[in-house]
Design an enzyme around this catalytic site. Sequence first.
Site, PDB file in Angstrom:
ATOM      1  N   CYS A  88       0.827  -1.208   0.000  1.00  0.00           N
ATOM      2  CA  CYS A  88       0.000   0.000   0.000  1.00  0.00           C
ATOM      3  C   CYS A  88       0.869   1.270   0.000  1.00  0.00           C
ATOM      4  CB  CYS A  88      -0.976  -0.077   1.172  1.00  0.00           C
ATOM      5  SG  CYS A  88      -2.496   0.785   0.802  1.00  0.00           S
ATOM      6  N   ARG A 172      -8.043   2.751   1.817  1.00  0.00           N
ATOM      7  CA  ARG A 172      -7.680   4.007   1.125  1.00  0.00           C
ATOM      8  C   ARG A 172      -6.480   3.740   0.202  1.00  0.00           C
ATOM      9  NH1 ARG A 172      -7.016   9.831   2.064  1.00  0.00           N
ATOM     10  NH2 ARG A 172      -5.473   9.576   3.685  1.00  0.00           N
ATOM     11  N   HIS A 207      -3.285  -5.134   1.781  1.00  0.00           N
ATOM     12  CA  HIS A 207      -2.593  -5.362   3.067  1.00  0.00           C
ATOM     13  C   HIS A 207      -2.575  -6.837   3.458  1.00  0.00           C
ATOM     14  CE1 HIS A 207      -2.095  -1.215   4.661  1.00  0.00           C
ATOM     15  NE2 HIS A 207      -3.094  -0.955   3.832  1.00  0.00           N
ATOM     16  N   GLU A 209      -0.681  -8.277   5.449  1.00  0.00           N
ATOM     17  CA  GLU A 209      -0.315  -8.429   6.871  1.00  0.00           C
ATOM     18  C   GLU A 209      -1.528  -8.327   7.781  1.00  0.00           C
ATOM     19  OE1 GLU A 209      -0.044  -5.788   5.114  1.00  0.00           O
ATOM     20  OE2 GLU A 209      -0.461  -4.029   6.348  1.00  0.00           O
TER      21      GLU A 209
HETATM   22  N1  GLN Z   1      -3.636   6.424   1.259  1.00  0.00           N
HETATM   23  C1  GLN Z   1      -2.317   6.083   1.728  1.00  0.00           C
HETATM   24  C2  GLN Z   1      -1.250   6.929   1.052  1.00  0.00           C
HETATM   25  O1  GLN Z   1      -1.521   7.606   0.108  1.00  0.00           O
HETATM   26  C3  GLN Z   1      -2.009   4.629   1.539  1.00  0.00           C
HETATM   27  C4  GLN Z   1      -3.015   3.811   2.308  1.00  0.00           C
HETATM   28  C5  GLN Z   1      -2.476   2.569   2.938  1.00  0.00           C
HETATM   29  O2  GLN Z   1      -1.275   2.325   3.019  1.00  0.00           O
HETATM   30  N2  GLN Z   1      -3.390   1.801   3.449  1.00  0.00           N
HETATM   31  O3  GLN Z   1      -0.138   6.921   1.477  1.00  0.00           O
END
Ligand code: GLN
Length: 228
Positions: A88, A172, A207, A209
């Site tokens: 992410c 997100r 994710h 994890e």
């Molecule tokens: N929205 C986060 C970012 O732009 C990433 C989201 C996440 O790691 N769950 O850094």
Amino acid sequence: MVRVGLAMLQGARYEHAEALRAASQQLGLEIEIVHLKMGKEVNSSIDCLVLPGGESTAMRKASESESLLESVFGWMKAHPRRPVLGTCAGAILLAQPHSNYQPFIRTGISRNAWGRQRDSFEALLEVDLEIPSGAEVDSIVDTRNQFNHQPLPVDVLHTDVERHQFHGVFIRAPRFEQSTIECLPVAHLGDETVGVLDGSKLALTFHPELTGDYRFHRWLLHRATVES
Ligand code: GLN
């Protein structure tokens, strides 16, 4: 013995530590997790690296005083074959390291491209990556921090390892700019690529994890043994 560097900038760090311990037990492999907080802790004794998810802007800021990210990017440049798992926000950092560095994965990425926090979701993915199988182990409960961070109770029983399914948790999440992907797609949500492999760098927009499924962590540890 594999030494795993875990960037402790911000975000889902402790969950990765637990997943790494579980994966190491599944593989019967001894590991040491090095919690990286300062740039000077990143050195050539680290065999592989995890860049957790969280908030990439916060990570860049958190890194400023101790220049952790700068050192992490330097380590990746100095050891191009050593494996890295970026999840992410970690995937964002691999695609968009700061200005002194070329991207470590060849794909564009757009932050928050699925929408806002409330648009976070879970979905079944298809995985196309060679991963060593692991023995059954009891779930690992690591030393938790004061917030008692722990993996979500994601039911991995509904996923079918044989059919290469994986339970994707998207928070997100960023999106790879699909037409710009110049490396290997390894995880798919329908027609969309949500995980890529570029040489030794594995970048996932979800994710792993936060689930009890340690396949990607096994990939990382196994790859570290091959490259060392
Ligand atoms: N929205 C986060 C970012 O732009 C990433 C989201 C996440 O790691 N769950 O850094």
